[in-house]
Design an enzyme around this catalytic site. Structure first.
Site, short mmCIF file in Angstrom:
data_model
loop_
_atom_site.label_atom_id
_atom_site.label_comp_id
_atom_site.label_asym_id
_atom_site.label_seq_id
_atom_site.Cartn_x
_atom_site.Cartn_y
_atom_site.Cartn_z
N TYR A 164 -1.70 0.37 2.27
CA TYR A 164 -1.50 -1.04 1.89
C TYR A 164 -2.66 -1.62 1.09
CZ TYR A 164 -3.09 -2.06 6.82
OH TYR A 164 -3.72 -2.13 8.02
N HIS A 165 -2.81 -0.98 -0.09
CA HIS A 165 -3.81 -1.38 -1.07
C HIS A 165 -3.14 -1.84 -2.36
CE1 HIS A 165 -7.05 1.33 1.00
NE2 HIS A 165 -6.81 0.21 1.66
N GLU A 166 -2.07 -2.59 -2.26
CA GLU A 166 -1.35 -3.02 -3.45
C GLU A 166 -2.26 -3.82 -4.39
OE1 GLU A 166 1.53 -1.99 -0.39
OE2 GLU A 166 -0.09 -3.46 -0.34
#
Length: 623
Positions: free
Chosen positions: A555-557
């Site tokens: 979850y490093h968008e």
């Protein structure tokens, strides 16, 4: 501070100098920094509320995800991955509270490789080189000196002390974490400071994680930046309020942002901005809000009934994210058991139906001696953490990391990261948070994930993905979650790098010190399909299949409103006066590592840019 900080009541005024949308990793920084000047009136509008008490406990991190009070609970289409996930959907955790995803993440403090920022400067981000941004990282930071024993490398000249953001080297030091670093060293990845000025060249470096914690407690941007600012009369925080639209007016030949409209308790309220609107809603929320406001690809906006005010085909596009593959190994004498972790969380973590203590604390009076002793030890540990910050409760168990270059491209930076999870977690966490059915992943899930199992998870993670996804509207209603197409592994390069990083992770395991750890646990169906037997080296085809079935988002968008395409180097939305975006969405491409530290840096830089444009006086400035 207005009473609306803890409720959606209308603020005392509807007119501010600056309105910040989103109180997360960047937005909280911007609001806190700007209100250092008492003359400026700032409204911070946040869809969530104040973080719950257990947000401060690092070990409780998994309980925050899938909690609708603090997590947007998005899922996305994983594209070329996710074959083994429930409904073939990838989880997309996003913080919905003051502090945003800095209150939801595993607290890894990773700035990125110097070459990442030099690459930004060369790609639409003039003024964002490593030399430009390093002082902003230092400005935020309050690094606590590592505790003995020695064995942690810190580049003192690259770090700061006295800033608002607590940063600490992972403590307590688990056996698994220290042995992981030793194993990485045995493969040629030396110990080093991955946040230093030189991240070790192509060979990289390995280390215990530096984390956004202070004295064993989470140091989110809520705790670090907003809490000290709560009593400022020029800061109004409006919570439980979802912004529906940025208000745009024709200004000469172009557009100007004049305020926002938000929804709370079924009512809509309009706020006016005399100087600027700053959108800091994250790499999912920021493009969604621009699109809802009519800024984006005209044809797509027409499909959902949104009037196009500014045609920009890049809004919501170029989505980048990191993807890692959980590689599980039996690790007797090395891993932490879930029983040991649960005891450290306190008696409530030991209650039925999952634990041995009664569901109702009122029934504790008749506990047999062994359970009474267990409860007493749990109370002792959680009290120790609450009063001193010591103990397992101060760890998220994402404990150590290695960075390096595979040599397959992107030579300006490191394209590979390998992390360590010092425990195996529970069946419920695998099933619900990871969306992986334990019986599909483990040949014997009851053993591998039992309360007393000693299992570690190594996480190979390519950090310079070439594949790009997108965020699109499904309707003109902000209450409808956007469509998130993650499009993992669409570019063949990403598959090649993924297999190479998985190979290096297996090499690290093969060089584990002491008695070593057990063989890779290969999902039974994949083992059968590839003719794999326990203990043998997996083929490249098996590793690729494993990634396509069970790789998980980190979850490093990022990059959905990127510099050079949607905003300029000063983070102004191109074609709209008085409107900026400041969060991970503006990254020209994702940094080679966890993204939270860089997002906080973006908030620091944005605050100084805004202050400079409007002649505001901050407590201290870099540029």
């Amino acid at each position: 501070m207005n009473d609306a900080a803890t409720s959606p009541e209308s603020p005392a005024t509807d007119r501010f100098d600056v309105i910040v949308v989103g109180g997360g990793s960047a937005g909280a920084v911007i609001a806190a920094r700007l209100t250092e000047d008492p003359s400026v009136r700032v409204a911070l509008v946040e869809a969530g509320g104040t973080p719950p008490p257990h947000e401060a406990m690092p070990a409780a991190v998994a309980s925050l995800q899938l909690d609708p009070e603090v997590d947007w609970m998005y899922t996305g289409d994983p594209g070329g991955a996710g074959k083994g996930l429930t409904d073939h959907r990838m989880m997309v955790p996003r913080g919905k509270m003051l502090g945003g995803s800095s209150g939801l993440n595993y607290m890894a403090y990773v700035r990125g490789h110097p070459g990442d920022f030099d690459g930004w400067a060369a790609d639409g981000g003039k003024g964002w080189s490593y030399d430009d941004v390093l002082p902003y990282f230092v400005k935020s930071e309050d690094l606590a000196a590592p505790e003995p024993p020695d064995g942690v490398v810190i580049d003192d000249d690259a770090h700061g002390t006295g800033g608002p953001l607590g940063v600490s080297v992972r403590s307590p030091r688990t056996v698994a974490a220290e042995q992981f670093v030793q194993a990485a060293e045995a493969t040629g990845i030396p110990m080093g400071d991955y946040n230093g000025r030189d991240r070790g060249g192509p060979v990289g470096c390995a280390s215990l994680f530096q984390t956004t914690t202070r004295e064993g407690k989470r140091s989110s941007t809520y705790h670090a930046f907003l809490v000290p600012a709560l009593d400022r009369p020029n800061l109004t925080i409006i919570t439980h309020a979802q912004v529906e639209q940025v208000l745009l007016e024709v200004d000469g030949a172009g557009l100007r942002a004049t305020g926002v409209r938000y929804r709370a308790d079924g009512r809509t309220t309009t706020l006016h901005a005399d100087r600027e609107v700053v959108v800091s809603a994250g790499a999912i929320g920021s493009p969604q809000l621009l699109l809802l406001s009519g800024i984006g690809p005209s044809a797509e906006l027409a499909e959902v009934g949104v009037e196009c005010r500014l045609d920009n085909p890049h809004v919501g596009k170029h989505l980048k994210d990191h993807l890692h593959v959980p590689l599980a190994f039996p690790a007797p004498g090395v891993a932490l058991t879930m029983t040991e972790i649960a005891i450290s969380l306190g008696p409530d973590a030991l209650r039925a139906p999952a634990g041995p203590l009664p569901a109702d604390p009122a029934d504790d009076a008749g506990l047999p001696p062994e359970l009474a002793a267990l409860k007493a030890e749990a109370e002792r540990r959680v009290t120790e953490w609450a009063t001193t910050g010591k103990g397992l409760a101060s760890s998220s168990f994402y404990d150590a990391v290695a960075f390096f270059s595979t040599g397959l491209g992107d030579l300006h930076t490191h394209d590979a990261q390998i992390g360590l999870l010092a425990c195996g977690y529970t069946p419920d966490i695998w099933r619900h948070l990871f969306r992986v059915e334990p019986a599909d992943y483990f040949a014997d899930p009851d053993t591998a994930l039992s309360a007393d199992a000693e299992t570690i998870v190594v996480l190979p993670n390519p950090v310079q993905p070439h594949s790009e996804g997108e965020v699109r509207l499904v309707s003109s209603d902000v209450a409808d979650a956007p469509r998130i197409d993650l499009n993992y592994l669409a570019d063949p390069h990403d598959v090649t790098v993924m297999v190479a990083v998985m190979r290096r992770a297996l090499e690290i395991v093969d060089n584990w010190p002491g008695a070593g750890i057990g063989p890779l646990m290969v999902p039974p169906a994949l083992a059968e399909a590839h003719g794999h037997t326990v203990g043998e080296a997996p083929s490249d085809a098996l590793l690729e299949d494993l990634a396509r079935h069970y790789a998980l988002t980190v979850y490093h968008e990022a990059s959905t409103c990127r510099m050079g395409s949607v905003v300029d180097a000063d983070l102004r939305v191109m074609g709209v006066a008085g409107l900026r975006v400041a969060d991970a969405s503006v990254m020209p491409t994702v940094v080679s590592g966890n993204t939270n530290a860089a997002t906080i840096m973006i908030g620091e830089r944005a605050a100084e840019m805004i202050a400079g444009d409007h002649q505001l006086t901050l407590a201290s400035t870099v540029g």
